[in-house]
Design an enzyme around this catalytic site. Structure first.
Site, PDB file in Angstrom:
ATOM      1  N   GLY A   1       0.771  -1.233   0.000  1.00 46.95           N
ATOM      2  CA  GLY A   1       0.000   0.000   0.000  1.00 46.95           C
ATOM      3  C   GLY A   1       0.799   1.277   0.000  1.00 46.95           C
ATOM      4  O   GLY A   1       0.308   2.316   0.459  1.00 46.95           O
TER       5      GLY A   1
ATOM      6  N   ASN B   1      -4.600   3.711 -12.872  1.00 44.88           N
ATOM      7  CA  ASN B   1      -3.623   2.749 -12.363  1.00 44.88           C
ATOM      8  C   ASN B   1      -2.242   3.357 -12.505  1.00 44.88           C
ATOM      9  O   ASN B   1      -2.033   4.275 -13.306  1.00 44.88           O
ATOM     10  CB  ASN B   1      -3.715   1.440 -13.153  1.00 44.88           C
ATOM     11  CG  ASN B   1      -2.827   0.350 -12.570  1.00 44.88           C
ATOM     12  OD1 ASN B   1      -2.645   0.277 -11.355  1.00 44.88           O
ATOM     13  ND2 ASN B   1      -2.269  -0.493 -13.421  1.00 44.88           N
TER      14      ASN B   1
ATOM     15  N   HIS C   1       1.831   2.120 -13.103  1.00 47.07           N
ATOM     16  CA  HIS C   1       2.629   0.967 -13.519  1.00 47.07           C
ATOM     17  C   HIS C   1       4.115   1.342 -13.464  1.00 47.07           C
ATOM     18  O   HIS C   1       4.491   2.427 -13.916  1.00 47.07           O
ATOM     19  CB  HIS C   1       2.244   0.566 -14.948  1.00 47.07           C
ATOM     20  CG  HIS C   1       2.966  -0.650 -15.443  1.00 47.07           C
ATOM     21  ND1 HIS C   1       2.704  -1.912 -14.952  1.00 47.07           N
ATOM     22  CD2 HIS C   1       3.949  -0.793 -16.370  1.00 47.07           C
ATOM     23  CE1 HIS C   1       3.492  -2.780 -15.567  1.00 47.07           C
ATOM     24  NE2 HIS C   1       4.250  -2.129 -16.425  1.00 47.07           N
TER      25      HIS C   1
ATOM     26  N   VAL D   1      -4.441  -5.066 -20.436  1.00 51.43           N
ATOM     27  CA  VAL D   1      -3.520  -5.027 -19.294  1.00 51.43           C
ATOM     28  C   VAL D   1      -2.481  -3.937 -19.551  1.00 51.43           C
ATOM     29  O   VAL D   1      -1.653  -4.057 -20.457  1.00 51.43           O
ATOM     30  CB  VAL D   1      -2.825  -6.391 -19.088  1.00 51.43           C
ATOM     31  CG1 VAL D   1      -1.818  -6.300 -17.945  1.00 51.43           C
ATOM     32  CG2 VAL D   1      -3.846  -7.477 -18.803  1.00 51.43           C
ATOM     33  N   ASP D   2      -2.583  -2.857 -18.789  1.00 49.13           N
ATOM     34  CA  ASP D   2      -1.650  -1.720 -18.915  1.00 49.13           C
ATOM     35  C   ASP D   2      -1.674  -1.130 -20.321  1.00 49.13           C
ATOM     36  O   ASP D   2      -0.637  -0.778 -20.886  1.00 49.13           O
ATOM     37  CB  ASP D   2      -0.217  -2.148 -18.549  1.00 49.13           C
ATOM     38  CG  ASP D   2      -0.121  -2.687 -17.130  1.00 49.13           C
ATOM     39  OD1 ASP D   2      -0.827  -2.170 -16.253  1.00 49.13           O
ATOM     40  OD2 ASP D   2       0.658  -3.634 -16.907  1.00 49.13           O
TER      41      ASP D   2
ATOM     42  N   ARG E   1      -5.361  -7.650  -9.673  1.00 50.41           N
ATOM     43  CA  ARG E   1      -6.417  -8.330 -10.407  1.00 50.41           C
ATOM     44  C   ARG E   1      -6.877  -7.453 -11.563  1.00 50.41           C
ATOM     45  O   ARG E   1      -6.845  -6.225 -11.460  1.00 50.41           O
ATOM     46  CB  ARG E   1      -7.599  -8.662  -9.492  1.00 50.41           C
ATOM     47  CG  ARG E   1      -7.234  -9.657  -8.395  1.00 50.41           C
ATOM     48  CD  ARG E   1      -8.386  -9.902  -7.453  1.00 50.41           C
ATOM     49  NE  ARG E   1      -7.990 -10.753  -6.342  1.00 50.41           N
ATOM     50  CZ  ARG E   1      -8.062 -12.085  -6.336  1.00 50.41           C
ATOM     51  NH1 ARG E   1      -8.526 -12.720  -7.399  1.00 50.41           N
ATOM     52  NH2 ARG E   1      -7.685 -12.786  -5.287  1.00 50.41           N
ATOM     53  N   ILE E   2      -7.286  -8.074 -12.646  1.00 46.37           N
ATOM     54  CA  ILE E   2      -7.790  -7.341 -13.813  1.00 46.37           C
ATOM     55  C   ILE E   2      -9.212  -6.879 -13.520  1.00 46.37           C
ATOM     56  O   ILE E   2     -10.082  -7.678 -13.173  1.00 46.37           O
ATOM     57  CB  ILE E   2      -7.749  -8.226 -15.069  1.00 46.37           C
ATOM     58  CG1 ILE E   2      -6.303  -8.601 -15.399  1.00 46.37           C
ATOM     59  CG2 ILE E   2      -8.404  -7.517 -16.243  1.00 46.37           C
ATOM     60  CD1 ILE E   2      -6.164  -9.615 -16.514  1.00 46.37           C
TER      61      ILE E   2
END
Length: 208
Positions: A15, A112, A114, A149-150, A96-97
């Site tokens: 976190g 998100n 990355h 995904v990304d 998780r997706i």
């Protein structure tokens, strides 16, 4: 003062980006507030951070399949967010997706972060991928979440040089420092209404 935008953070790990967002929200001038942390396990380290900041949290069982979430868990998350008038969902190490009701209800409103300069080195172990490839620069990317995904539209990228002596751990640590700066800034831009998504492009309006 204009009412602050409510955000929900989804986390699966320690976190640290959740904490960076929580610290940013302590600033009275910051235009967002975390209304809820959602985790997929009671063992998630982010829960202790939520307790220390007095942030409400919920544990949602996403099912046994690694990297995936059940339709029921997605619907539960969407309902939790709606009840708290959440305007932006932030993934912070959520492994998780996102799909189902949460994606349907918050499409275009899920961010998100990355640990690589997308579109390079998507998915897991991005820092290890960067070192193995031999790149001179890596970094982090804040992007909107889509069905891939990304692969969503990019908001902010921060560049970190890759040093000859770097290990996965040392590179990850330097990238993480930039993540903690980039994510609160991206959320600020959204909360201030300065972001417009046009296909794959994200346009950021200057302050008036």
């Amino acid at each position: 003062m204009k009412e602050k935008m409510g955000i929900a953070v989804l986390a699966s790990g320690r976190g640290s980006n959740f904490e960076a967002l929580a610290r940013a929200c302590l600033d009275e001038e910051y235009p967002a507030v975390i209304r809820l942390l959602i985790v997929d396990s009671r063992e998630t380290g982010a829960i202790a951070i939520a307790d220390s900041f007095g942030i409400e949290y919920a544990v949602v069982d996403c099912g046994p399949k690694k990297g995936s979430m059940t339709p029921e868990s997605s619907e539960s998350m969407a309902m939790l967010c709606a009840k708290r008038s959440v305007g932006l969902v932030c993934l912070a190490g959520f492994m998780r997706i996102v799909k189902g009701a949460l994606m349907t209800e918050y499409r275009g409103r899920i961010m998100n972060i990355h640990p690589a300069l997308l579109p390079g080195f998507k998915g897991l172990h991005a820092q290890e991928q960067a070192l193995a490839y031999g790149v001179r620069y890596s970094g982090c990317t804040v992007h909107f979440v889509d069905d891939g995904v990304d692969t969503g539209p990019i908001v902010i990228q921060r560049v970190v040089p890759v040093l000859d002596e770097d290990t996965v751990e040392s590179l990850s640590d330097r990238i993480l420092q930039e993540e903690h700066r980039a994510y609160p800034e991206a959320v600020r831009l959204w909360a201030e209404g300065r972001i417009r998504i046009d296909g794959r492009r994200v346009h950021i309006r200057e302050r008036a």
